[in-house]
Design an enzyme around this catalytic site. Structure first.
Site, PDB file in Angstrom:
ATOM      1  N   CYS A   1      -4.303  -1.684  -1.840  1.00 32.89           N
ATOM      2  CA  CYS A   1      -4.523  -0.266  -2.075  1.00 32.89           C
ATOM      3  C   CYS A   1      -5.512  -0.204  -3.234  1.00 32.89           C
ATOM      4  O   CYS A   1      -5.229  -0.726  -4.318  1.00 32.89           O
ATOM      5  CB  CYS A   1      -3.196   0.392  -2.458  1.00 32.89           C
ATOM      6  SG  CYS A   1      -3.367   2.084  -3.034  1.00 32.89           S
TER       7      CYS A   1
ATOM      8  N   ASP B   1       0.869  -1.193   0.000  1.00 31.23           N
ATOM      9  CA  ASP B   1       0.000   0.000   0.000  1.00 31.23           C
ATOM     10  C   ASP B   1       0.899   1.234   0.000  1.00 31.23           C
ATOM     11  O   ASP B   1       2.103   1.147   0.255  1.00 31.23           O
ATOM     12  CB  ASP B   1      -0.911   0.006   1.235  1.00 31.23           C
ATOM     13  CG  ASP B   1      -1.853   1.216   1.265  1.00 31.23           C
ATOM     14  OD1 ASP B   1      -2.437   1.543   0.208  1.00 31.23           O
ATOM     15  OD2 ASP B   1      -1.996   1.857   2.321  1.00 31.23           O
ATOM     16  N   SER B   2       0.273   2.378  -0.240  1.00 24.98           N
ATOM     17  CA  SER B   2       1.027   3.627  -0.180  1.00 24.98           C
ATOM     18  C   SER B   2       1.493   3.929   1.244  1.00 24.98           C
ATOM     19  O   SER B   2       2.499   4.599   1.440  1.00 24.98           O
ATOM     20  CB  SER B   2       0.148   4.780  -0.680  1.00 24.98           C
ATOM     21  OG  SER B   2      -1.034   4.836   0.104  1.00 24.98           O
TER      22      SER B   2
ATOM     23  N   CYS C   1     -11.184   2.387   0.070  1.00 27.51           N
ATOM     24  CA  CYS C   1      -9.788   2.761   0.274  1.00 27.51           C
ATOM     25  C   CYS C   1      -9.365   1.997   1.516  1.00 27.51           C
ATOM     26  O   CYS C   1     -10.113   1.961   2.503  1.00 27.51           O
ATOM     27  CB  CYS C   1      -9.656   4.272   0.496  1.00 27.51           C
ATOM     28  SG  CYS C   1      -8.008   4.778   1.056  1.00 27.51           S
TER      29      CYS C   1
ATOM     30  N   GLU D   1      -3.683   8.661   8.459  1.00 27.14           N
ATOM     31  CA  GLU D   1      -2.224   8.682   8.613  1.00 27.14           C
ATOM     32  C   GLU D   1      -1.811   9.449   9.861  1.00 27.14           C
ATOM     33  O   GLU D   1      -0.800   9.163  10.483  1.00 27.14           O
ATOM     34  CB  GLU D   1      -1.547   9.284   7.363  1.00 27.14           C
ATOM     35  CG  GLU D   1      -1.581   8.384   6.124  1.00 27.14           C
ATOM     36  CD  GLU D   1      -0.601   7.195   6.183  1.00 27.14           C
ATOM     37  OE1 GLU D   1       0.446   7.302   6.839  1.00 27.14           O
ATOM     38  OE2 GLU D   1      -0.926   6.144   5.580  1.00 27.14           O
TER      39      GLU D   1
ATOM     40  N   HIS E   1      -7.366   2.613   3.746  1.00 26.08           N
ATOM     41  CA  HIS E   1      -7.214   3.415   4.960  1.00 26.08           C
ATOM     42  C   HIS E   1      -8.540   3.536   5.728  1.00 26.08           C
ATOM     43  O   HIS E   1      -8.547   3.761   6.936  1.00 26.08           O
ATOM     44  CB  HIS E   1      -6.747   4.830   4.618  1.00 26.08           C
ATOM     45  CG  HIS E   1      -5.278   4.970   4.335  1.00 26.08           C
ATOM     46  ND1 HIS E   1      -4.664   4.415   3.246  1.00 26.08           N
ATOM     47  CD2 HIS E   1      -4.298   5.624   5.019  1.00 26.08           C
ATOM     48  CE1 HIS E   1      -3.372   4.719   3.264  1.00 26.08           C
ATOM     49  NE2 HIS E   1      -3.125   5.464   4.340  1.00 26.08           N
TER      50      HIS E   1
HETATM   51  N1  DGL Z   1      -4.896   3.148   0.812  1.00 24.47           N
HETATM   52  C1  DGL Z   1      -4.985   3.601  -0.518  1.00 24.47           C
HETATM   53  C2  DGL Z   1      -6.230   3.102  -1.224  1.00 24.47           C
HETATM   54  O1  DGL Z   1      -6.750   2.066  -0.843  1.00 24.47           O
HETATM   55  C3  DGL Z   1      -4.752   5.028  -0.890  1.00 24.47           C
HETATM   56  C4  DGL Z   1      -4.300   6.067   0.027  1.00 24.47           C
HETATM   57  C5  DGL Z   1      -3.500   7.124  -0.707  1.00 24.47           C
HETATM   58  O2  DGL Z   1      -4.111   8.093  -1.225  1.00 24.47           O
HETATM   59  O3  DGL Z   1      -2.281   6.930  -0.801  1.00 24.47           O
HETATM   60  O4  DGL Z   1      -6.681   3.681  -2.175  1.00 24.47           O
END
Ligand code: DGL
Length: 288
Positions: free
Chosen positions: A93, A30-31, A207, A173, A209
């Site tokens: 991600c 993931d990012s 997402c 984050e 997150h």
């Molecule tokens: N966790 C990531 C997703 O599922 C993206 C978060 C980011 O913008 O880096 O899209």
């Protein structure tokens, strides 16, 4: 060990052959910290698999970037995992899944590559009572149309509204997943979609997150909407894929953490997801 040949295009539908007794790790990418929601779900389902988790914190966020940039980053991550000998890569991600899963598969035909969008879309199509679905995701995921297509393919009469929620990534984050700021953002982005005559009945957290905001979203939106976590659905799919081939108990159950930057920050969060690793687990910093 024989090289694994995988038909990635069929990976979502069919069990993959040739994983049995394969002790190689699974790469989860993931990012940032969001993919830890997928890694934790995978750990619960496949306790004996060895996991490598890579957070590209140096280049976070992905959600505001162009598709070709995110694709390049995902290919960098795939090359890293291949160099570490993984048997499967999970794009934990949604943004990378939306833009890059097919390209990564083409570049690595011998590697099982799973994204998280199809699994999330499948669950939303099945669970939305009336087919009025809101997908909360990054700008990039919304723009790609990946969820809209994947849900329409499974439940054609559904209406799908993709809502970019970029601030949610920053809140997670920063560890601000509860309290007045998170609630205000949830109200601003989403509440009006769940009110009135045509209120949506299902919210996809598109997402990885966003599952960390689930209690706040529930508080703001109330008990009515179905909440679908694409992170959880993606982990389920990976677990089913491996379990179906009897490979589910072949690793040493370890998790190794890698980050492209901000190792201390990452370690603190990872320690909360995986308490067995201690409060500040070791994180190897890598350049992609
Ligand atoms: N966790 C990531 C997703 O599922 C993206 C978060 C980011 O913008 O880096 O899209």
């Amino acid at each position: 060990m024989e090289r694994l040949i995988v038909d990635n295009a069929a990976a979502c539908q069919a069990p993959l052959p040739a994983f049995a007794d394969d002790p190689r790790p699974i790469g989860v990418f993931d990012s940032g910290i969001g993919g830890l929601t997928v890694a934790a779900a995978l750990r619960r389902r496949l306790p004996a698999e060895t996991l490598l988790y890579l957070g590209d914190l140096a280049r976070l966020p992905y959600g505001t970037k162009e598709a070709r940039t995110v694709t390049r980053y995902a290919l960098n991550a795939a090359a890293f995992f291949v160099s570490r000998g993984v048997k499967m890569m999970v794009l934990a991600c949604n943004t990378a899944s939306a833009h890059a899963v097919e390209v990564v598969r083409r570049h690595h035909p011998g590697l099982a590559v799973l994204g998280v969008i199809d699994a999330g879309a499948e669950r939303a199509a099945a669970q939305s009572p009336g087919g009025r679905i809101v997908v909360a995701a990054t700008e990039g995921t919304c723009r790609s149309g990946a969820f809209q297509r994947a849900i329409a393919g499974r439940r054609p009469p559904a209406t799908v509204t993709a809502v970019p929620c970029p601030m949610f990534v920053a809140l997670v984050e920063e560890g601000l997943t509860e309290g007045p700021i998170a609630e205000a953002m949830a109200r601003q982005y989403l509440l009006h979609h769940f009110r009135g005559e045509h209120a949506a009945d299902c919210l996809v957290l598109g997402c990885t997150h966003f599952p960390l905001l689930a209690p706040t979203l529930r508080k703001v939106l109330g008990p009515a909407p179905q909440l679908v976590l694409s992170a959880d659905a993606g982990a389920d799919q990976a677990a089913r894929t491996l379990a179906a081939t009897a490979a589910a108990a072949s690793g040493d159950g370890a998790i190794h953490l890698f980050a492209t930057d901000a190792a201390d920050r990452f370690a603190a969060v990872a320690g909360r997801f995986f308490p067995a690793l201690g409060e500040r687990p070791a994180v190897e910093v890598v350049d992609l």
